[in-house]
Write a protein that holds these residues in place. Structure first.
Motif, PDB file in Angstrom:
ATOM      1  N   GLU A 194     -56.491-100.233  10.357  1.00 60.74           N
ATOM      2  CA  GLU A 194     -55.992 -99.418   9.259  1.00 60.74           C
ATOM      3  C   GLU A 194     -55.936-100.290   7.919  1.00 60.74           C
ATOM      4  N   PRO A 195     -55.505-101.407   7.976  1.00 61.85           N
ATOM      5  CA  PRO A 195     -55.587-102.007   6.479  1.00 61.85           C
ATOM      6  C   PRO A 195     -56.959-102.414   6.012  1.00 61.85           C
ATOM      7  N   TYR A 196     -57.823-102.528   7.120  1.00 63.68           N
ATOM      8  CA  TYR A 196     -59.133-102.792   6.805  1.00 63.68           C
ATOM      9  C   TYR A 196     -59.852-101.738   6.137  1.00 63.68           C
ATOM     10  N   TRP A 197     -59.598-100.348   6.483  1.00 56.99           N
ATOM     11  CA  TRP A 197     -60.114 -99.097   6.184  1.00 56.99           C
ATOM     12  C   TRP A 197     -59.609 -98.942   4.628  1.00 56.99           C
ATOM     13  N   MET A 198     -58.378 -99.352   4.419  1.00 59.91           N
ATOM     14  CA  MET A 198     -57.807 -98.959   3.431  1.00 59.91           C
ATOM     15  C   MET A 198     -58.249 -99.959   2.059  1.00 59.91           C
ATOM     16  N   ALA A 199     -58.301-101.202   2.457  1.00 60.62           N
ATOM     17  CA  ALA A 199     -58.932-102.026   1.346  1.00 60.62           C
ATOM     18  C   ALA A 199     -60.313-101.632   1.071  1.00 60.62           C
ATOM     19  N   ALA A 200     -61.017-100.945   1.848  1.00 60.63           N
ATOM     20  CA  ALA A 200     -62.400-100.587   1.830  1.00 60.63           C
ATOM     21  C   ALA A 200     -62.389 -99.554   0.982  1.00 60.63           C
ATOM     22  N   GLU A 201     -61.507 -98.372   1.374  1.00 57.08           N
ATOM     23  CA  GLU A 201     -61.518 -96.924   0.577  1.00 57.08           C
ATOM     24  C   GLU A 201     -61.108 -97.642  -1.040  1.00 57.08           C
ATOM     25  N   GLU A 202     -60.252 -98.519  -1.263  1.00 53.80           N
ATOM     26  CA  GLU A 202     -59.424 -98.819  -2.522  1.00 53.80           C
ATOM     27  C   GLU A 202     -60.890 -99.627  -3.332  1.00 53.80           C
ATOM     28  N   GLU A 203     -61.520-100.268  -2.650  1.00 54.63           N
ATOM     29  CA  GLU A 203     -62.815-100.917  -3.466  1.00 54.63           C
ATOM     30  C   GLU A 203     -63.762-100.005  -3.707  1.00 54.63           C
ATOM     31  N   LEU A 204     -64.140 -99.028  -2.898  1.00 52.69           N
ATOM     32  CA  LEU A 204     -65.161 -97.974  -3.273  1.00 52.69           C
ATOM     33  C   LEU A 204     -64.601 -97.166  -4.457  1.00 52.69           C
ATOM     34  N   VAL A 205     -63.373 -96.487  -4.162  1.00 61.52           N
ATOM     35  CA  VAL A 205     -63.053 -95.654  -5.338  1.00 61.52           C
ATOM     36  C   VAL A 205     -62.976 -96.309  -6.904  1.00 61.52           C
ATOM     37  N   ALA A 206     -62.334 -97.743  -6.582  1.00 64.41           N
ATOM     38  CA  ALA A 206     -62.547 -98.628  -7.912  1.00 64.41           C
ATOM     39  C   ALA A 206     -63.985 -98.952  -8.573  1.00 64.41           C
ATOM     40  N   SER A 207     -64.747 -98.676  -7.697  1.00 62.95           N
ATOM     41  CA  SER A 207     -66.300 -99.192  -8.120  1.00 62.95           C
ATOM     42  C   SER A 207     -66.643 -97.836  -9.206  1.00 62.95           C
ATOM     43  N   PHE A 208     -66.109 -96.744  -8.602  1.00 64.55           N
ATOM     44  CA  PHE A 208     -66.495 -95.661  -9.634  1.00 64.55           C
ATOM     45  C   PHE A 208     -65.355 -95.418 -10.544  1.00 64.55           C
ATOM     46  N   GLY A 209     -64.588 -96.312 -10.882  1.00 66.40           N
ATOM     47  CA  GLY A 209     -63.521 -96.438 -11.975  1.00 66.40           C
ATOM     48  C   GLY A 209     -62.167 -95.271 -11.791  1.00 66.40           C
ATOM     49  N   GLY A 210     -62.107 -95.428 -10.280  1.00 66.35           N
ATOM     50  CA  GLY A 210     -60.774 -94.603  -9.980  1.00 66.35           C
ATOM     51  C   GLY A 210     -59.724 -95.389  -9.539  1.00 66.35           C
ATOM     52  N   SER A 211     -58.781 -94.900  -9.259  1.00 67.34           N
ATOM     53  CA  SER A 211     -57.456 -95.696  -8.605  1.00 67.34           C
ATOM     54  C   SER A 211     -57.370 -95.019  -7.014  1.00 67.34           C
ATOM     55  N   TRP A 212     -57.035 -96.003  -6.188  1.00 73.80           N
ATOM     56  CA  TRP A 212     -56.821 -95.456  -4.742  1.00 73.80           C
ATOM     57  C   TRP A 212     -55.253 -96.026  -4.411  1.00 73.80           C
ATOM     58  N   THR A 213     -54.253 -95.145  -4.413  1.00 76.69           N
ATOM     59  CA  THR A 213     -52.879 -95.565  -3.873  1.00 76.69           C
ATOM     60  C   THR A 213     -52.707 -95.527  -2.541  1.00 76.69           C
ATOM     61  N   HIS A 214     -51.935 -96.483  -2.115  1.00 83.16           N
ATOM     62  CA  HIS A 214     -51.246 -96.372  -0.904  1.00 83.16           C
ATOM     63  C   HIS A 214     -50.960 -94.974  -0.059  1.00 83.16           C
ATOM     64  N   GLU A 215     -50.319 -94.254  -0.908  1.00 86.43           N
ATOM     65  CA  GLU A 215     -50.109 -92.895  -0.655  1.00 86.43           C
ATOM     66  C   GLU A 215     -51.442 -92.043  -0.410  1.00 86.43           C
ATOM     67  N   LYS A 216     -52.334 -92.041  -1.247  1.00 82.07           N
ATOM     68  CA  LYS A 216     -53.580 -91.414  -1.057  1.00 82.07           C
ATOM     69  C   LYS A 216     -54.289 -91.862   0.323  1.00 82.07           C
ATOM     70  N   ALA A 217     -54.262 -93.089   0.636  1.00 77.99           N
ATOM     71  CA  ALA A 217     -55.049 -93.724   1.857  1.00 77.99           C
ATOM     72  C   ALA A 217     -54.276 -93.383   3.193  1.00 77.99           C
ATOM     73  N   LEU A 218     -53.093 -93.012   2.992  1.00 78.25           N
ATOM     74  CA  LEU A 218     -52.279 -92.513   4.392  1.00 78.25           C
ATOM     75  C   LEU A 218     -52.857 -91.000   4.777  1.00 78.25           C
ATOM     76  N   GLN A 219     -53.282 -90.359   3.491  1.00 76.96           N
ATOM     77  CA  GLN A 219     -53.910 -89.043   3.861  1.00 76.96           C
ATOM     78  C   GLN A 219     -55.118 -89.216   4.730  1.00 76.96           C
ATOM     79  N   LEU A 220     -55.733 -90.275   4.908  1.00 78.43           N
ATOM     80  CA  LEU A 220     -56.885 -90.384   5.613  1.00 78.43           C
ATOM     81  C   LEU A 220     -56.881 -91.091   6.872  1.00 78.43           C
ATOM     82  N   VAL A 221     -55.271 -91.537   7.332  1.00 83.58           N
ATOM     83  CA  VAL A 221     -55.306 -91.867   8.614  1.00 83.58           C
ATOM     84  C   VAL A 221     -55.321 -90.817   9.841  1.00 83.58           C
ATOM     85  N   GLY A 222     -56.269 -91.144  10.552  1.00 79.74           N
ATOM     86  CA  GLY A 222     -56.509 -90.516  12.019  1.00 79.74           C
ATOM     87  C   GLY A 222     -57.579 -89.221  11.483  1.00 79.74           C
TER      88      GLY A 222
END
Length: 236
Positions: free
Chosen positions: A31-59
């Motif tokens: 899960e930490p690998y996925w969360m890091a990838a998600e954060e990098e991807l969102v940031a590449s489009f100028g957005g922000s990806w919080t831990h709380e948002k990442a938790l919505q994707l678990v499972g």
């Protein structure tokens, strides 16, 4: 759900027809690998990806996650998002190694030694599942059901129903092991006996599933006890 004291799993009749395993967060701590990838991807489009948002994707299924990422500014097609995220996580697996969850391989080994069929039921794509399974030093699974092979991802019951069907067993006679609310919902809805092992997200107490704090120290005997609990519970 109340579980009796473990019996001796050497009596094959006490064991379930199969044990079905979730992967991310249950078998491996990716899960930490996925969360890091998600954060990098969102940031590449100028957005922000919080831990709380990442938790919505678990499972969640990867294509479900892709739509959530698109809603957070990722201007890519869903298939491209899934492929990019998977590539990033697979690269981390190659360079940093596979982070096994405590007790997971040992429980798998105990089940295999007891002759219990097993399947990996993951919402990751097959190429990643096969990469992880290849690192287990014994034949751990009879088959894999992956997220790119089902029409309805977890929390829909299809993934678990598909796994039971491919194994040729009644889903009500199998045990499923999960770490997320989404995964437990899928397993319970399929009719399987479900064990929740909380990791990144907390899991609720419920009569519909068993909660274990960890897989460490667990064996086929403990799985047999979960199966026995259903047998001893009168049907509603």
């Amino acid at each position: 759900m109340t579980v009796p004291t473990p019996a001796t799993a050497s009596d094959r009749s006490l064991l379930p027809a199969a044990v079905l395993w979730d992967m991310d967060g249950t078998l491996v701590d990716t899960e930490p690998y996925w969360m890091a990838a998600e954060e990098e991807l969102v940031a590449s489009f100028g957005g922000s990806w919080t831990h709380e948002k990442a938790l919505q994707l678990v499972g969640q299924g990867l294509w479900t996650s892709a739509e959530i990422l698109r809603a957070n500014g990722v201007a890519m097609e869903p298939d491209a998002i899934v492929s990019w995220l998977t590539d990033q996580v697979q690269h981390k697996l190659e360079t940093l190694g596979v982070p096994w969850r405590p007790g997971a391989q040992e429980l798998l080994s105990s089940l295999r030694a007891s002759g219990v069929p097993t399947a990996l039921v993951t919402m990751s794509v097959r190429r990643m599942a096969e990469q992880i399974v290849a690192q287990i030093p014994f034949e751990a699974f009879d088959l894999i059901v992956s997220g790119d092979e089902v029409e309805q991802p977890k929390p829909h019951p299809e993934p678990y129903l598909r796994a039971a069907g491919l194994l040729g067993v009644d889903v009500r006679d199998v045990v499923a092991i999960e770490d997320s609310v989404v995964g437990l919902t899928s397993a319970v809805a399929s009719g399987a006996m479900a064990i929740g092992v909380p990791h990144i997200v907390p899991l609720p107490e419920s009569d519909e599933h068993v909660l274990w704090t960890t897989l460490a120290g667990r064996t086929a005997d403990d799985i047999a006890a979960v199966a026995a609990a259903r047998t001893q519970t009168p049907e509603a």
